[in-house]
Design a protein around this motif. Structure first.
Motif, PDB file in Angstrom:
ATOM      1  N   MET A 157       9.795   6.093  13.682  1.00 26.09           N
ATOM      2  CA  MET A 157      10.912   5.420  13.003  1.00 26.09           C
ATOM      3  C   MET A 157      11.050   5.979  11.598  1.00 26.09           C
ATOM      4  SD  MET A 157      11.528   1.350  12.243  1.00 26.09           S
ATOM      5  CE  MET A 157      12.267   1.040  13.845  1.00 26.09           C
ATOM      6  N   ARG A 158      12.280   6.266  11.209  1.00 30.09           N
ATOM      7  CA  ARG A 158      12.547   6.803   9.866  1.00 30.09           C
ATOM      8  C   ARG A 158      12.851   5.645   8.919  1.00 30.09           C
ATOM      9  NH1 ARG A 158      15.264  12.570   9.478  1.00 30.09           N
ATOM     10  NH2 ARG A 158      13.201  12.913  10.415  1.00 30.09           N
ATOM     11  N   VAL A 159      12.022   5.489   7.903  1.00 25.89           N
ATOM     12  CA  VAL A 159      12.073   4.316   7.031  1.00 25.89           C
ATOM     13  C   VAL A 159      12.208   4.752   5.576  1.00 25.89           C
ATOM     14  CG1 VAL A 159      10.916   2.170   6.370  1.00 25.89           C
ATOM     15  CG2 VAL A 159      10.559   3.114   8.664  1.00 25.89           C
ATOM     16  N   ILE A 160      13.037   4.028   4.841  1.00 28.54           N
ATOM     17  CA  ILE A 160      13.172   4.224   3.400  1.00 28.54           C
ATOM     18  C   ILE A 160      12.484   3.067   2.690  1.00 28.54           C
ATOM     19  CG2 ILE A 160      14.784   4.321   1.449  1.00 28.54           C
ATOM     20  CD1 ILE A 160      16.858   5.474   3.457  1.00 28.54           C
ATOM     21  N   GLY A 161      11.560   3.368   1.780  1.00 27.99           N
ATOM     22  CA  GLY A 161      10.909   2.355   0.962  1.00 27.99           C
ATOM     23  C   GLY A 161      11.478   2.380  -0.440  1.00 27.99           C
ATOM     24  N   LEU A 162      11.839   1.209  -0.970  1.00 28.85           N
ATOM     25  CA  LEU A 162      12.428   1.096  -2.308  1.00 28.85           C
ATOM     26  C   LEU A 162      11.500   0.283  -3.198  1.00 28.85           C
ATOM     27  CD1 LEU A 162      16.102   0.143  -1.333  1.00 28.85           C
ATOM     28  CD2 LEU A 162      15.225   2.425  -1.908  1.00 28.85           C
ATOM     29  N   MET A 163      11.265   0.773  -4.401  1.00 26.92           N
ATOM     30  CA  MET A 163      10.335   0.106  -5.310  1.00 26.92           C
ATOM     31  C   MET A 163      10.776   0.269  -6.755  1.00 26.92           C
ATOM     32  SD  MET A 163       7.514  -1.578  -5.665  1.00 26.92           S
ATOM     33  CE  MET A 163       6.584  -2.101  -7.101  1.00 26.92           C
ATOM     34  N   GLY A 170       8.939  -1.129 -10.327  1.00 31.80           N
ATOM     35  CA  GLY A 170       7.775  -1.875 -10.782  1.00 31.80           C
ATOM     36  C   GLY A 170       8.011  -2.658 -12.051  1.00 31.80           C
ATOM     37  N   THR A 171       6.910  -3.080 -12.659  1.00 36.20           N
ATOM     38  CA  THR A 171       6.989  -3.931 -13.838  1.00 36.20           C
ATOM     39  C   THR A 171       7.485  -3.195 -15.070  1.00 36.20           C
ATOM     40  OG1 THR A 171       4.608  -3.534 -14.081  1.00 36.20           O
ATOM     41  CG2 THR A 171       5.278  -5.635 -13.116  1.00 36.20           C
ATOM     42  N   SER A 172       7.608  -1.870 -14.993  1.00 35.27           N
ATOM     43  CA  SER A 172       8.195  -1.138 -16.117  1.00 35.27           C
ATOM     44  C   SER A 172       9.722  -1.209 -16.093  1.00 35.27           C
ATOM     45  CB  SER A 172       7.763   0.338 -16.076  1.00 35.27           C
ATOM     46  OG  SER A 172       6.368   0.444 -16.232  1.00 35.27           O
ATOM     47  N   TYR A 173      10.298  -1.651 -14.988  1.00 36.52           N
ATOM     48  CA  TYR A 173      11.740  -1.806 -14.755  1.00 36.52           C
ATOM     49  C   TYR A 173      12.578  -0.685 -15.378  1.00 36.52           C
ATOM     50  CZ  TYR A 173      12.020  -4.194 -19.370  1.00 36.52           C
ATOM     51  OH  TYR A 173      11.951  -4.518 -20.703  1.00 36.52           O
ATOM     52  N   ASP A 174      12.137   0.562 -15.163  1.00 43.13           N
ATOM     53  CA  ASP A 174      12.880   1.688 -15.714  1.00 43.13           C
ATOM     54  C   ASP A 174      13.718   2.409 -14.660  1.00 43.13           C
ATOM     55  OD1 ASP A 174      10.640   2.529 -14.395  1.00 43.13           O
ATOM     56  OD2 ASP A 174       9.949   3.925 -15.935  1.00 43.13           O
ATOM     57  N   ALA A 175      13.279   2.380 -13.395  1.00 39.50           N
ATOM     58  CA  ALA A 175      13.974   3.134 -12.362  1.00 39.50           C
ATOM     59  C   ALA A 175      13.621   2.579 -10.997  1.00 39.50           C
ATOM     60  CB  ALA A 175      13.588   4.616 -12.441  1.00 39.50           C
ATOM     61  N   ILE A 176      14.391   3.019 -10.002  1.00 43.87           N
ATOM     62  CA  ILE A 176      14.127   2.673  -8.606  1.00 43.87           C
ATOM     63  C   ILE A 176      13.627   3.928  -7.903  1.00 43.87           C
ATOM     64  CG2 ILE A 176      15.125   1.835  -6.446  1.00 43.87           C
ATOM     65  CD1 ILE A 176      17.398   0.631  -8.266  1.00 43.87           C
ATOM     66  N   ASP A 177      12.460   3.829  -7.296  1.00 43.58           N
ATOM     67  CA  ASP A 177      11.920   4.930  -6.504  1.00 43.58           C
ATOM     68  C   ASP A 177      12.273   4.687  -5.046  1.00 43.58           C
ATOM     69  OD1 ASP A 177      10.721   6.054  -8.756  1.00 43.58           O
ATOM     70  OD2 ASP A 177       8.889   4.875  -8.474  1.00 43.58           O
ATOM     71  N   ALA A 178      12.836   5.700  -4.407  1.00 45.31           N
ATOM     72  CA  ALA A 178      13.179   5.619  -2.993  1.00 45.31           C
ATOM     73  C   ALA A 178      12.449   6.742  -2.262  1.00 45.31           C
ATOM     74  CB  ALA A 178      14.689   5.744  -2.793  1.00 45.31           C
ATOM     75  N   ALA A 179      11.520   6.371  -1.380  1.00 40.86           N
ATOM     76  CA  ALA A 179      10.755   7.354  -0.612  1.00 40.86           C
ATOM     77  C   ALA A 179      11.066   7.172   0.861  1.00 40.86           C
ATOM     78  CB  ALA A 179       9.266   7.191  -0.856  1.00 40.86           C
ATOM     79  N   ALA A 180      11.202   8.284   1.575  1.00 39.47           N
ATOM     80  CA  ALA A 180      11.493   8.232   3.005  1.00 39.47           C
ATOM     81  C   ALA A 180      10.328   8.817   3.784  1.00 39.47           C
ATOM     82  CB  ALA A 180      12.770   8.997   3.319  1.00 39.47           C
ATOM     83  N   ALA A 181      10.086   8.237   4.949  1.00 35.76           N
ATOM     84  CA  ALA A 181       8.980   8.699   5.793  1.00 35.76           C
ATOM     85  C   ALA A 181       9.310   8.472   7.253  1.00 35.76           C
ATOM     86  CB  ALA A 181       7.697   7.956   5.435  1.00 35.76           C
ATOM     87  N   ASP A 182       8.773   9.343   8.085  1.00 40.41           N
ATOM     88  CA  ASP A 182       8.746   9.094   9.528  1.00 40.41           C
ATOM     89  C   ASP A 182       7.425   8.410   9.835  1.00 40.41           C
ATOM     90  OD1 ASP A 182      11.227  10.173  10.157  1.00 40.41           O
ATOM     91  OD2 ASP A 182      10.430  12.188  10.435  1.00 40.41           O
ATOM     92  N   LEU A 183       7.491   7.271  10.493  1.00 41.62           N
ATOM     93  CA  LEU A 183       6.306   6.475  10.786  1.00 41.62           C
ATOM     94  C   LEU A 183       6.196   6.257  12.288  1.00 41.62           C
ATOM     95  CD1 LEU A 183       6.810   3.858   7.944  1.00 41.62           C
ATOM     96  CD2 LEU A 183       4.847   5.389   8.121  1.00 41.62           C
TER      97      LEU A 183
END
Length: 425
Positions: free
Chosen positions: A1-7, A9-22
């Motif tokens: 399954m191809r999944v995008i993780g969005l995060m 953090g507590t620094s609230y400076d940016a959104i990290d979007a990482a994609a992976a096949d799981l």
């Protein structure tokens, strides 16, 4: 399954979007990283978050507005990740959202609030979205953090000795092989607060300000007296405690001019600190072209404050690492890009190898986003995303709430075996 993780953090400076096949393969969860993209929050969202976060007061109207603005920003990040990393073939989005409050009372977590309405993500991408990961663990008596602990346990299982996974974000957290996991205290939270207060910048780029300063021992001792550091695990903290006003209160206490200061960039030769210290020295040389600011807190210049806060992070993290008898530290998060912090941490942990998760095939900047991709995958398959040894909950829990996509929910196999290890392809 191809999944995008969005995060974010507590620094609230940016959104990290990482994609992976799981995929599940026997008792292993196999992760093939597809890459990461980062979207900086727009000025409107960032300023609104800064004005609403503790210790500031806010209104329900502003909370509602932020929930929409953050949700729309996360939706844009997910769209970009699907387009640039997944060839438009993502199947699921897992969104941590933006933590704005983590309610603790007498060491017990009573509630938590992450903004970023997942309906905006589902509507923009057409994909199902798993969000609101933390409340279920809290409802089961847990701390709701650190939720990356299950990912860390699966990932480092089988590694020799006692490897510890360390994340250096706004708050630092670690996970040990026996399941012990907790927030150690501030990583970048107080450093960033000082940099914003004194310079108006978001953070100490490459540790350049700390490299120009001296560690002020009386201030360091005062900060180390914080009762949180002595609490037993499991425990969690955030900017509800470690914020600008907390720092200013510490700075307001009288300084002792008779206690010597120490240079921030000292690093013993022949250790893991050497390369980081060299980079820090280069950063300091570059920063020296900037006109020096006038002395701030009495005779304490702002570079000295920042150097002291950097040492505070290194000291409290090292104390926590020693408490779990670590033989190796695998670090990730934004703090790994601060060479002064990394040099200090190596100096505080002589004889304990310190390296970043990149060395194990997992980009340090993307690790938390990948972790939430994994948690979303587990949720969709009805599998637990926590280990109660790490959060203090009464039992493991399937985490989060699911917002259906344009075509509802994907069909997945049920009754699958809980994985016991994570393999990075």
């Amino acid at each position: 399954m191809r999944v995008i993780g969005l995060m974010s953090g507590t620094s609230y400076d940016a959104i990290d979007a990482a994609a992976a096949d799981l995929r599940l393969d026997g008792d292993s969860l196999v992760l093939r990283p597809l890459g990461m993209v980062g979207d900086v929050y727009g000025a409107e969202v960032r300023e609104a978050l800064a004005a609403a976060l503790p210790p500031a007061a806010t209104t329900l109207a502003e909370v509602c507005r932020l929930d929409t603005l953050v949700g729309q920003a996360f939706a844009a990040a997910a769209l970009r990740a699907d387009r640039e990393l997944c060839d438009g073939r993502a199947e699921l989005v897992a969104s941590h959202g933006q933590t704005v409050y983590h309610w603790t009372d007498g060491g017990q977590v009573r509630g938590t609030l992450q903004l970023g309405q997942p309906a905006w993500i589902a509507e923009a991408t057409g994909l199902p979205v798993v969000a609101d990961f933390r409340p279920r663990d809290i409802a089961a008596g847990g701390q709701g953090a650190p939720l990356v602990s299950l990912f860390d346990l699966l990932w480092l299982r089988g590694r020799p000795g006692s490897p510890v996974a360390l994340n250096l974000g706004g708050i630092a957290n670690l996970t040990a092989p026996d399941g012990t996991a907790f927030d150690t205290g501030p990583a970048g939270a107080l450093i960033d607060a000082a940099v914003r207060h004194f310079t108006g910048r978001a953070y100490d780029t490459d540790g350049a300000l700390a490299a120009r300063g001296n560690v002020h021992e009386p201030l360091l001792r005062r900060l180390l007296d914080e009762p949180y550091y002595a609490l037993p695990a499991p425990k969690t903290t955030g900017k509800e405690l470690f914020h600008r006003d907390y720092l200013l209160a510490a700075l307001a206490a009288p300084a002792d001019p008779d206690v010597p200061t120490t240079r921030a960039t000292a690093a013993p030769p022949g250790t893991a600190a050497a390369a980081a210290a060299a980079a820090a020295a280069a950063a300091a040389a570059a920063a020296a072209t900037t006109p020096a600011a006038p002395a701030d807190i009495g005779t304490l210049a702002h570079q000295d404050v920042i150097a002291t806060l950097t040492r505070l992070t290194a000291r409290t993290v090292a104390d926590a690492v020693r408490s779990v008898h670590a033989t190796e530290v695998v670090a990730s998060g934004g703090g790994t890009r601060n060479p002064v912090l990394m040099a200090m941490l190596a100096e505080e942990l002589p004889g304990v190898p310190l390296h970043t998760s990149d060395a194990l095939g997992l980009p340090s900047a993307a690790k938390e986003a990948y972790a939430f991709a994994v948690l979303g995958f587990l949720t969709l398959h009805g599998l637990a995303g926590t280990d109660p040894r790490s959060t203090g909950a009464r039992h493991a829990s399937v985490l989060g709430s699911v917002t259906p996509g344009r075509d509802g929910l994907p069909r997945v196999s049920r009754g699958l075996k809980q994985p016991v290890r994570l393999v990075i392809e």
